[in-house]
Design an enzyme around this catalytic site. Sequence first.
Site, PDB file in Angstrom:
ATOM      1  N   VAL A  15      35.924  34.307  37.837  1.00 56.53           N
ATOM      2  CA  VAL A  15      36.384  34.300  36.448  1.00 56.53           C
ATOM      3  C   VAL A  15      37.464  35.347  36.243  1.00 56.53           C
ATOM      4  CG1 VAL A  15      34.268  33.333  35.509  1.00 56.53           C
ATOM      5  CG2 VAL A  15      34.461  35.811  35.779  1.00 56.53           C
ATOM      6  N   CYS A  16      38.140  35.236  35.124  1.00 65.27           N
ATOM      7  CA  CYS A  16      39.198  36.160  34.745  1.00 65.27           C
ATOM      8  C   CYS A  16      38.688  37.587  34.870  1.00 65.27           C
ATOM      9  CB  CYS A  16      39.618  35.874  33.308  1.00 65.27           C
ATOM     10  SG  CYS A  16      40.853  36.989  32.669  1.00 65.27           S
ATOM     11  N   PRO A  17      39.396  38.516  35.452  1.00 66.89           N
ATOM     12  CA  PRO A  17      40.794  38.431  35.877  1.00 66.89           C
ATOM     13  C   PRO A  17      40.992  38.079  37.358  1.00 66.89           C
ATOM     14  CG  PRO A  17      40.095  40.701  36.039  1.00 66.89           C
ATOM     15  CD  PRO A  17      38.868  39.891  35.671  1.00 66.89           C
ATOM     16  N   MET A  18      39.922  37.705  38.063  1.00 63.29           N
ATOM     17  CA  MET A  18      40.027  37.605  39.519  1.00 63.29           C
ATOM     18  C   MET A  18      41.038  36.570  40.030  1.00 63.29           C
ATOM     19  SD  MET A  18      38.397  40.148  40.239  1.00 63.29           S
ATOM     20  CE  MET A  18      38.685  40.044  41.993  1.00 63.29           C
TER      21      MET A  18
END
Lengths: 78, 180
Positions: A15-18
Amino acid sequence: MDTQVATQVDARGLVCPMPTIRLGQAIRKVEIGELVEVWTDDPGSKENMAAWCKNTGHELVANSADETTFKYTVRRKR
Amino acid sequence: MKADIAAVPDVQGTPEEFPQPKRLALIVSKGTLDQAYPPLVMATTAASMGWEVAIFFTFYGLDIVHRDRMPKLSVSPVGNPAMPPPMKRVPVHIPTLVGALPGMKSAATKMMKSWMEKANLASIPELLEIANELGIRMYACNTTLNVMGVSKEDLIDGVEFAGAPAFLDFAGESDVQLFI
């Protein structure tokens, strides 16, 4: 201009920010002009990828999606 | 592998010039698990977008870069009306008085950590490692170190020390400044 993908980033499940962080890591490892393809299942990824490219100066050259995965192709510009 | 090169107009965004990277200045003053995520997610994202980022940790925020306290960051059910019920099938929120009982904080923390794991969220140590890798400047407010009983040796590697003037100097030249 290269049309071959030099590196693929499988960020599915992350999930964000990955996804954008993984993209940033990958883009530094390819030459200018080369392509990185990101796979993600993050529903916010379309806006995120566009914003990331706008800020970093790299070019979003293609995107596509199937039922489970969004795919983005980004060209390293600098 | 062959890539599909058809351009998609509505997601195109490639400015021609980049005179100056943007800057993000953060003050982080909270030391709970849920308050540690937003600044670290913002900071690592900004850095991945080529922004220059500085984070100033002050008061309880120092715990996020504290060697021993960072792994134990927790979330409290006390005074937290948004805390979801522990069981989805029994939609009863934990009353504040019950939340204050021994063990409730660790139960709430465990519960939140399990949601984070399920959502595949990066852990706080992982985000700090990424922050270091991306060259994010992390400063501990040296005035509050003494207040909070934290010594410089207690902090993780890569943290520098600075005060309000240094923060204001950086923030004054920044495009985005947030107090968290």
